[in-house]
Write an enzyme that holds these catalytic residues in place. Structure first.
Site, PDB file in Angstrom:
ATOM      1  N   LYS A  71       0.796  -1.210   0.027  1.00 42.53           N
ATOM      2  CA  LYS A  71      -0.006  -0.049  -0.047  1.00 42.53           C
ATOM      3  C   LYS A  71       0.984   1.097   0.130  1.00 42.53           C
ATOM      4  CE  LYS A  71      -3.683  -2.626   2.067  1.00 42.53           C
ATOM      5  NZ  LYS A  71      -4.266  -2.902   3.626  1.00 42.53           N
TER       6      LYS A  71
ATOM      7  N   GLN B 249      -4.453  -1.648   9.783  1.00 45.72           N
ATOM      8  CA  GLN B 249      -4.186  -3.158   9.259  1.00 45.72           C
ATOM      9  C   GLN B 249      -4.845  -4.149  10.065  1.00 45.72           C
ATOM     10  OE1 GLN B 249      -3.143  -3.595   5.960  1.00 45.72           O
ATOM     11  NE2 GLN B 249      -3.937  -5.712   6.270  1.00 45.72           N
TER      12      GLN B 249
ATOM     13  N   ASP C 256     -10.740   2.293   4.124  1.00 50.03           N
ATOM     14  CA  ASP C 256     -11.091   0.888   3.823  1.00 50.03           C
ATOM     15  C   ASP C 256     -12.403   0.609   3.968  1.00 50.03           C
ATOM     16  OD1 ASP C 256      -8.864  -0.782   3.842  1.00 50.03           O
ATOM     17  OD2 ASP C 256      -8.344  -0.715   5.760  1.00 50.03           O
TER      18      ASP C 256
END
Ligand code: NAD
Length: 293
Positions: A52, A96, A119
């Site tokens: 990312k 994450q 997200d």
């Protein structure tokens, strides 16, 4: 059979995003900025976050990586999310997953400012998606929709069978495919670990989305000829012949399935690449809202 190539599709999206950002920067705008929070040193999470961060750099985004040891407390994580929420130079925040067992991941996700929830895991984002309102759609299902659209696959009237009902993949995927839009307009069956005789459902499918995390679970005799197979699974399996000591397997038994399908995504180079492209697209949208007012 045709390969649904996530890598080249993601590249096309990233080129478009990069061009848009470069043009905006010439007019004096700041770069889009994504912050990633990584807890511990799990190999897979390290790899995901590294790619990312690398993609941000490639396409002209700013990125900030915040690391915590496995022993971080819930309070410390929440405090960091609060600080990131308050930072007006940031467009997107991701934490994450998975988080260590002593952390309540839902509480952390809930704390992220929904306007920075790139997200798409916040209940506010999921609620907006359910209602078809503009907002952040979870990156993996969004990436799959982008991949279908890019390849001009008309899913109208198809029977889609989604295997797996997680909040971040299977459930939102089933919602998006059932929407009155194209890709979408499918009749959707959502299967999970308590579904009896799964094969009787997958055999009816025009499109199968395998998102259960069981390597090579979906076999050729479970799908009909000409079906589309989207393989979401990513599992590290020991492989002593590889320099890394492992290989990555998807949820689909690729070679035999490929002979039978109309389209199939490879692993790697399929859905994983699209997930990152979709995350970048979400961050771009957040940045546009913040800087193009
Ligand atoms: P999860 O573990 O949260 O959910 C798995 C789902 O599969 C559950 O809903 C369960 O009911 C279902 N399931 C388990 N065994 C089953 C069986 N035998 N038959 C039918 N259903 C069964 O997983 P997740 O977070 O949704 O991830 C699924 C897979 O996708 C994992 O391999 C994960 O690593 C991968 N993943 C990939 C990406 C990507 O970018 N490609 C993104 C997210 C997750």
């Amino acid at each position: 059979m045709q390969i649904l190539d996530g890598k080249s599709c993601a590249s096309a999206y990233k080129d478009r995003i990069s061009a848009e950002v470069s043009a905006a920067i010439l007019t004096g705008k700041r770069k889009p900025h994504l912050a990633a929070v990584l807890v511990g040193s799990d190999g897979a999470s390290e790899t995901y976050v590294a790619s990312k961060v690398k993609t941000c750099k490639e396409i002209g985004f700013e990125s900030t990586l915040i690391r915590f040891p496995e022993t971080v407390t819930q309070e410390e994580l929440i405090e960091m999310v609060d600080r990131l929420n308050a930072d007006s130079s940031l467009d997107g925040i991701l934490v994450q997953l998975p988080l260590p067992k002593h952390i309540d991941a839902d509480q952390v996700t809930l704390r992220i400012d929904p306007t920075k929830d790139v997200d798409g895991f916040h209940p506010g984002s999921l609620g907006r998606m359910m209602l078809g309102l503009p907002g952040f759609v979870p990156a993996t299902p969004k990436g799959i929709m982008m991949l279908l659209a890019h390849n001009k696959i008309d899913t109208t009237g198809m029977h889609a069978v989604v295997i797996g009902r997680s909040n971040i993949v299977g459930t939102p995927m089933s919602v998006l495919l059932s929407r009155n839009q194209n890709p979408g307009n499918c009749t959707v069956t959502l299967c999970h670990s308590k579904t009896p005789d799964l094969k009787s459902f997958t055999l009816q499918a025009d499109i199968v989305i395998a998102a259960l995390g069981k390597p090579e679970f979906l076999k050729a005799d479970m799908v009909k000829t000409g079906a589309i197979v989207i393989d979401v699974g990513i599992t590290r399996v020991e492989d002593l012949t590889s320099p890394k000591g492992y290989k990555i397997l998807g949820d689909a038994d690729f070679e035999p399935l490929a002979e039978k399908c109309s389209w199939i995504t490879p692993v790697p180079g399929g859905v994983g690449a699209m997930t990152i492209a979709a995350l970048m697209q979400n961050t771009l949208e957040a940045w546009k809202r913040n800087t193009h007012a």
